[in-house]
Design an enzyme around this catalytic site. Structure first.
Site, short mmCIF file in Angstrom:
data_model
loop_
_atom_site.label_atom_id
_atom_site.label_comp_id
_atom_site.label_asym_id
_atom_site.label_seq_id
_atom_site.Cartn_x
_atom_site.Cartn_y
_atom_site.Cartn_z
CE LYS A 175 -3.59 2.52 2.44
NZ LYS A 175 -4.52 2.52 3.57
CG HIS B 138 -7.31 -3.34 8.20
ND1 HIS B 138 -6.08 -2.73 8.30
CD2 HIS B 138 -7.66 -3.26 6.91
CE1 HIS B 138 -5.72 -2.29 7.11
NE2 HIS B 138 -6.65 -2.61 6.24
NE ARG C 264 -2.30 -1.95 9.35
CZ ARG C 264 -1.07 -1.50 9.13
NH1 ARG C 264 -0.06 -2.34 9.16
NH2 ARG C 264 -0.85 -0.23 8.90
CG HIS D 48 -0.94 5.33 11.19
ND1 HIS D 48 -1.62 4.81 12.26
CD2 HIS D 48 -1.37 4.61 10.12
CE1 HIS D 48 -2.42 3.84 11.87
NE2 HIS D 48 -2.27 3.69 10.56
CE1 TYR E 73 -6.06 0.65 10.70
CE2 TYR E 73 -4.57 -0.28 12.32
CZ TYR E 73 -5.24 -0.37 11.13
OH TYR E 73 -5.08 -1.48 10.35
#
Length: 183
Positions: free
Chosen positions: A64, A129, A132, A155, A164
């Site tokens: 990503k 996710h 993670r 981030h 998150y």
């Protein structure tokens, strides 16, 4: 869009690991890999046996972000990897699909595996996710080091990291529940 949450209860994280280990060793290793490395599923599925065999640290360029990331393989994950790859050829995908020659499972299949296991233990709001985010949530609970997590996740802002991993929402919920203006 549904919000994906970390699994906050350590016992449930272990229950899911135990369930997956009994059901399918590949799925168990995927869970362990996700929870112990904090990689995105798109990166996890790219690993082959040769990428992890006899290695104490593993590096990759994130799909990503395009950024390089290296991590030390935790002893528990190392043991799971060693047991799983024992008789597998180096070229084989770590999370090989049963369909086709040598292809990894799809993101959709990874999601189905996680969702099925989570449902067995009454966990909602899960997705790929979740692994993670679970990593981050528990590292934060043990260390309170959001800056380190921000770097691990690549981030750009600490608030993104706290949101998150679900810590920001926990704090908001606690504040709202404790607030009382009436005497």
């Amino acid at each position: 869009m549904n919000t994906v949450e970390p699994i906050r209860d350590e016992g449930t994280v272990q229950d899911i690991a135990d369930y997956l280990k009994a059901k399918n060793e590949r799925d168990y290793l995927m869970w362990m890999f996700g929870v112990y490395t904090a990689f995105r599923i798109s990166d996890i599925l790219r690993f082959r046996v040769r990428d992890v065999k006899n290695k104490r640290s593993i590096g990759l360029r994130e799909k990503k972000t395009g950024k390089e990331r290296k991590f030390i393989v935790n002893k528990r994950l190392q043991k799971a990897i060693e047991q799983y790859i024992r008789d597998k050829p180096d070229y084989e995908y770590l999370f090989k699909s049963r369909q086709g020659e040598n292809k990894p499972i799809s993101r959709q299949q990874a999601y189905n595996i996680i969702k099925d296991a989570a449902q067995k233990f009454g966990v909602e709001h899960v997705g790929t996710h979740t692994m993670r985010k679970t990593f981050g949530y528990h590292v934060y609970q043990k260390t309170k080091d959001a800056v380190m997590l921000m770097k691990i996740y690549n981030h750009s802002d600490i608030h993104i990291t706290l949101r998150y991993i679900g810590v920001e929402q926990d704090y908001i919920d606690e504040t709202m529940a404790a607030f009382d203006i009436m005497y």
